[in-house]
Motif scaffolding. Structure first.
Motif, short mmCIF file in Angstrom:
data_model
loop_
_atom_site.label_atom_id
_atom_site.label_comp_id
_atom_site.label_asym_id
_atom_site.label_seq_id
_atom_site.Cartn_x
_atom_site.Cartn_y
_atom_site.Cartn_z
N TRP A 204 0.83 -1.20 0.00
CA TRP A 204 0.00 0.00 0.00
C TRP A 204 0.87 1.26 0.00
N VAL A 205 1.96 1.25 0.81
CA VAL A 205 2.88 2.40 0.84
C VAL A 205 3.47 2.61 -0.55
N THR A 206 3.83 1.50 -1.20
CA THR A 206 4.43 1.62 -2.53
C THR A 206 3.45 2.25 -3.52
N VAL A 207 2.21 1.75 -3.49
CA VAL A 207 1.22 2.29 -4.42
C VAL A 207 1.01 3.78 -4.14
N LYS A 208 0.90 4.13 -2.89
CA LYS A 208 0.70 5.52 -2.49
C LYS A 208 1.89 6.37 -2.96
N PHE A 209 3.08 5.84 -2.65
CA PHE A 209 4.30 6.56 -3.01
C PHE A 209 4.37 6.78 -4.53
N ARG B 76 7.85 6.06 -15.61
CA ARG B 76 8.07 6.59 -14.27
C ARG B 76 7.37 5.71 -13.23
N LEU B 77 6.18 5.26 -13.59
CA LEU B 77 5.40 4.44 -12.66
C LEU B 77 6.15 3.14 -12.36
N ILE B 78 6.63 2.52 -13.42
CA ILE B 78 7.37 1.27 -13.26
C ILE B 78 8.58 1.50 -12.37
N ASP B 79 9.27 2.63 -12.63
CA ASP B 79 10.46 2.96 -11.85
C ASP B 79 10.12 3.23 -10.39
N ALA B 80 9.03 3.94 -10.18
CA ALA B 80 8.66 4.32 -8.82
C ALA B 80 8.33 3.10 -7.98
N PHE B 81 7.83 2.05 -8.63
CA PHE B 81 7.51 0.83 -7.90
C PHE B 81 8.76 0.11 -7.42
N LYS B 82 9.89 0.40 -8.05
CA LYS B 82 11.11 -0.34 -7.72
C LYS B 82 12.07 0.47 -6.88
N VAL B 83 11.69 1.69 -6.52
CA VAL B 83 12.62 2.58 -5.85
C VAL B 83 13.13 1.93 -4.57
N LEU B 84 14.43 2.08 -4.28
CA LEU B 84 14.98 1.47 -3.08
C LEU B 84 16.01 2.36 -2.39
N GLU B 85 17.08 2.70 -3.15
CA GLU B 85 18.28 3.27 -2.53
C GLU B 85 17.99 4.53 -1.72
N VAL B 86 17.29 5.49 -2.33
CA VAL B 86 17.10 6.77 -1.67
C VAL B 86 16.38 6.57 -0.34
#
Lengths: 362, 307
Positions: free
Chosen positions: B73-78, B223-233
């Protein structure tokens, strides 16, 4: 009162000046054609009138009102672009009604207008198609229709036919001529095609190198070109130019050059007498040269054929006259000796003389 | 068929072989490995062969795992928040900067700098800026007489903080793509709109945006695909906390494997994320295909119209 006036119009890009002070008055409801070779400044002038290019110096008056600082939409004009500039994502009806919709015109009124214009242009069946689904000629019509629905005081055309094939171009030219008779508006039309200019214009403005070379009715410009450029630009096949010198022999005035010596008519001689001994260019249109083996020597040119181009009823002959090239036209049915020399009589009224240096008509 | 002929027919396959082998080794093998692992109860101390096969248990556990659902849910929101913000700001900037001003190319380069910085560095940079006492945000707020904000220690603010960092880094991506799209719009159509009486705003709404739409949709998907995979930051900024407030799925997967040492479950999570992203990607390709099909149809019709 003239409807559109250009006063000392100058356009500079940085320090590079492309228009050097254009002065022009266009009468009300006149069809004005700017014609000239590529880069002569005709499109720039049109775009300045439209408001798409800024004016560096000078002023444009529409109905007596200076408009050079106004936005395009405040100038009450419609424009047809060379590449049609249709909105690719809107269908034909939406394309034509865009300006009206922006003005918040009632829908019923818009629909009535669109269907009337579509009717006259034969676009009724295509109203729901997008520009990508139309052929070149149809797109051209839509562009025209978009301008017509606007009901503006002035119509601007920027080489509207140059993207069409030759046959369609001829057809659209005729339709444009018909439209300009029906819709009485100021029309300003830019083209590099002198045939479009001759057939459509009330007033032709010939431009070259950022200057107006000459302006007037097609007939005026064709009969009395002000200089060698205008003479060579209008008319097909183009005017022949032969280098020579004005000489006086026993009271008569002649133009003498390599391989020819032509006696001037009474009227021309009077103008030329003052320039005795001056180097001139003799201009004569192919249509003023008539094949006549019996013509007097000082009223004709003696030429030999270099290339002959058969184009049906007519044959265009590229000939040599004392080392200078001359083009003549001939009915294809006339039997000629292709290897011998041919004599073409000069129509005395068709002789034009230009100063060799300044190229201005004498 | 002669041998020469046979060899000829084989040539293309021979040329394709290296790429196919690399694809198989570098892509299909790890994915297959991961899919297989997701059916195992596997801890890092075991070799894969020693792990117990548990069937779909890992997936069923996921369904009932509140923490995973929360992180999903956090990921989808983010993703929704950052991509929406980035689209608005990126396209807005492009609309503003699509003109010839002196030094524009320099400005554009500046604008896309954030994208070129390594995510870890971006995370560190923002962590210092968010520092409760010495960070620039709180120092500035205190200089102006306000209370400092618990940027990374309050669950709401932490989410805002990671969103801000991501927007800062990835808006330029949308900016350059939409600027490129805008500059390839037909100039004369815009001029025609000007003559038709459209104001700048009307030109944007009626001409520019509709014509840019295909590019914008693809950009949005990427961007959406990328945002789902965000980790490092996020890892550097909050490490998923406080609580689970910023624990996006990638973070959760990382922790499941590293901290909880449940490789099978981590693999099952990865597969779930992969399937979601796959759906998005297929959606994007389907959209592209649809566009191409429509363009082809239009061209065919236009050609018929000319004939």
């Amino acid at each position: 009162m003239p409807k559109i006036v250009l006063e000392g119009l100058v356009k500079r890009y940085g320090s590079f000046e492309v228009l050097h002070g254009i002065d022009l008055e266009m009468e009300e409801d006149e069809f004005t054609v700017f014609v000239g070779p590529s880069g002569c400044g005709k499109s720039t002038t049109l775009r300045m009138i439209a408001g798409l290019e800024s004016v560096t110096e000078g002023e444009i008056y529409i109905d007596g009102k200076p408009v050079s600082q106004l936005e395009p939409k405040a100038r009450d004009l419609a424009m047809v672009f060379q590449d049609y500039a249709l909105y690719p994502h809107m269908n034909v009806a939406k394309n034509m009604s865009f300006a009206l919709r922006l003005q918040r015109m009632p829908k019923a009124e818009i629909d009535a207008k669109i269907s009337a214009v579509a009717e006259t242009l034969g676009l009724t069946d295509f109203l729901h198609r997008k520009p990508g689904e139309l052929s070149g000629g149809q797109r051209q019509r839509v562009a025209m229709g978009r301008a017509l629905t606007r009901d503006s005081g002035t119509f601007l055309f920027d080489e509207p036919l140059s993207n069409l094939d030759a046959k369609l171009r001829g057809q659209m030219r005729a339709e444009l001529a018909l439209m300009s008779q029906r819709v009485k508006k100021n029309m300003i039309y830019v083209t590099h095609d002198q045939i479009e200019a001759m057939t459509l214009a009330d007033r032709i403005v010939v431009m070259n190198g950022g200057y107006i070379q000459q302006q007037g009715s097609p007939e005026e410009l064709f009969k009395n070109p002000a200089n060698k450029f205008v003479a060579g630009f209008l008319g097909m096949p183009p005017m022949n130019f032969l280098d020579g010198e004005i000489t006086e022999k026993s009271g008569e005035i002649f133009v003498q050059g390599q391989g020819f010596c032509v006696k001037l008519s009474q009227q021309k001689a009077e103008a030329a007498r003052a320039h005795n001994g001056r180097s001139v260019t003799l201009g004569v249109r192919p249509s003023d040269l008539v094949y006549d083996p019996a013509a007097a020597e000082d009223q004709s040119l003696l030429v030999s054929i270099i290339v002959s181009e058969y184009i049906g009823a007519q044959t265009v002959l590229l000939c040599d006259c004392g080392g200078q090239k001359v083009e003549v036209e001939l009915k294809s049915t006339i039997p000629i000796d292709r290897n011998g020399q041919l004599r073409f009589a000069i129509n005395p009224d068709g002789v034009h003389l230009f100063d060799k240096k300044t190229e201005i008509a004498l | 068929m002669s041998i020469a002929n046979k060899a000829n027919r084989l040539t293309p396959y021979v040329f394709m072989a290296p790429a196919a082998i690399i694809l198989a080794v570098a892509l299909l093998y790890p994915i297959g490995y991961m899919i297989y692992a997701s059916f195992l109860d596997w801890s890092p101390s075991q070799r894969i062969g020693e792990a117990d096969f548990v069937g779909l248990r890992n997936y069923i556990n996921l369904m009932h795992d509140a923490a995973f659902r929360e992180s999903f849910w956090v990921t989808v929101k983010f993703a929704a928040v950052v991509v929406t913000l980035e689209m608005f700001i990126g396209v807005g900037l492009a609309l503003l900067l699509d003109r010839n001003i002196k030094g524009m190319s320099f400005l554009r380069t500046i604008f896309i700098l954030p994208m070129m910085i390594a995510p870890i560095v971006v995370g560190l940079m923002w962590r210092y800026m968010y520092h409760p006492t010495v960070g620039i945000f709180n120092r500035t707020l205190k200089d102006w007489g306000f209370e400092g904000i618990p940027w990374l220690s309050d669950s709401t603010w932490a989410f805002v903080a990671v969103v801000m960092a991501d927007v800062w880094q990835w808006t330029p991506f949308i900016f350059i793509l939409s600027l490129a799209a805008m500059q390839s719009l037909p100039r004369s159509a815009l001029e025609a709109a000007e003559i038709d009486g459209a104001s700048e705003m009307q030109k944007v709404i009626h001409i520019k945006l509709p014509l840019m739409l295909p590019v914008l949709i693809v950009t949005l998907m990427l961007r959406l695909i990328d945002a789902f995979k965000v980790l490092e930051v996020i890892m550097v900024l909050t490490n998923g906390g406080p609580g689970l407030s910023t624990e996006i799925v990638a973070m959760r997967i990382f922790r499941t494997a590293q901290e909880f040492q449940e490789l099978g479950e981590a693999a099952a999570m990865s597969n779930t994320l992969l399937m979601v992203l796959m759906a998005l990607t297929i959606g994007m390709f389907a959209y592209n295909k649809m566009q191409e099909g429509r363009a082809a149809k239009m061209q065919a019709m236009a050609a018929k119209g000319t004939a």
